[in-house]
Design a protein around this motif. Sequence first.
Motif, PDB file in Angstrom:
ATOM      1  N   GLY A   5       5.176  -4.437  37.169  1.00 15.24           N
ATOM      2  CA  GLY A   5       5.655  -3.097  36.861  1.00 15.24           C
ATOM      3  C   GLY A   5       6.890  -2.748  37.679  1.00 15.24           C
ATOM      4  N   THR A   6       7.289  -1.506  37.571  1.00  7.71           N
ATOM      5  CA  THR A   6       8.484  -1.031  38.256  1.00  7.71           C
ATOM      6  C   THR A   6       8.175  -0.816  39.732  1.00  7.71           C
ATOM      7  N   ARG A  17      14.362   2.482  41.540  1.00  9.89           N
ATOM      8  CA  ARG A  17      13.027   3.071  41.684  1.00  9.89           C
ATOM      9  C   ARG A  17      12.514   3.634  40.365  1.00  9.89           C
ATOM     10  N   LYS A  18      11.232   3.984  40.387  1.00 13.27           N
ATOM     11  CA  LYS A  18      10.605   4.630  39.237  1.00 13.27           C
ATOM     12  C   LYS A  18      11.219   6.005  39.005  1.00 13.27           C
ATOM     13  N   GLY A  65       3.384   3.649  35.024  1.00  7.55           N
ATOM     14  CA  GLY A  65       2.284   3.037  35.763  1.00  7.55           C
ATOM     15  C   GLY A  65       1.786   1.733  35.170  1.00  7.55           C
ATOM     16  N   LYS A  66       2.265   1.363  34.005  1.00  5.91           N
ATOM     17  CA  LYS A  66       1.812   0.146  33.329  1.00  5.91           C
ATOM     18  C   LYS A  66       2.435  -1.084  33.983  1.00  5.91           C
ATOM     19  N   ASP A 128       9.814 -12.822  41.676  1.00  2.00           N
ATOM     20  CA  ASP A 128       8.551 -12.117  41.883  1.00  2.00           C
ATOM     21  C   ASP A 128       7.675 -12.074  40.627  1.00  2.00           C
ATOM     22  N   VAL A 129       8.275 -11.799  39.477  1.00  2.00           N
ATOM     23  CA  VAL A 129       7.511 -11.718  38.229  1.00  2.00           C
ATOM     24  C   VAL A 129       7.305 -13.111  37.627  1.00  2.00           C
TER      25      VAL A 129
END
Length: 186
Positions: A5-6, A17-18, A65-66, A128-129
Motif C-alpha cells: 500500500g501507500t 505520502r497518503k 488503506g488497501k 520493497d513491493v
Amino acid sequence: MKNLGTVTLETERLILRKTRQNDAAPMFKNWANDERVTKYMTWPPYESVEQLETTYHKFLLDNQGKPDFYDWKIELKDICEPIGAISVVQLREDIEAATIGYCLGYNWWHKGIMSEAFKEIIRFLFEDVGLNRIEAYHDPRNPHSGDVMKKCGLLYEGTARQAGKNMQGICDNVHYAILKEDYFAE
C-alpha cells in the motif's frame, strides 16, 4: 510480490505520502483546478474545492488503506503541502506490473521534482513491493512527461496510435517501461 500500500517515502526535497483529510484545498489550489495541468489528463479541472472533496478526494480517502492501492501526494518539504500526485493507475499482479500516472502543479514544472518523486516510487516498487515491470505513457503533444520517464530510466517501447483519450480527445499513447533487471543492472 508483496503489496504494501501507500507508505510514506522521502527524498531530498520531497515527502511522498497518503492523502490527508485536509488535502482537498491545497490539491485544488496547487493543481486540480488548473487547465495547464489537466490539458493532457483524462479529467477536467475541478470547479470547486467542494466538487473535489466529494469525488476524487473522497475516493482517495476511502481506498488508501488497501494494500494494493498506491497513491502518493507529493509534498515539497519547504511548503508542507501537496503540490502534485503520483499513483499506480493500473496494477497487474498476474505479471507483477504497474502503470504509473502523475501530475504536478504548474508552479513546480521543470524543476526536477517529478523525476525525483518517480525515481523513489520506482525504487520502492522494485525493491520493497517486488514488481517486475513499471510502465507509463504520455500523449506525444506532452513531451515533457516523456522526458520524466526517460530521466527515470524507462525505455521507449512504442507508440500506440489513437489508443487513448484525454482532455484533447482521442490521442496516441507513447509507451515507456523499465524492468526489474534494468533497474538492478544500473
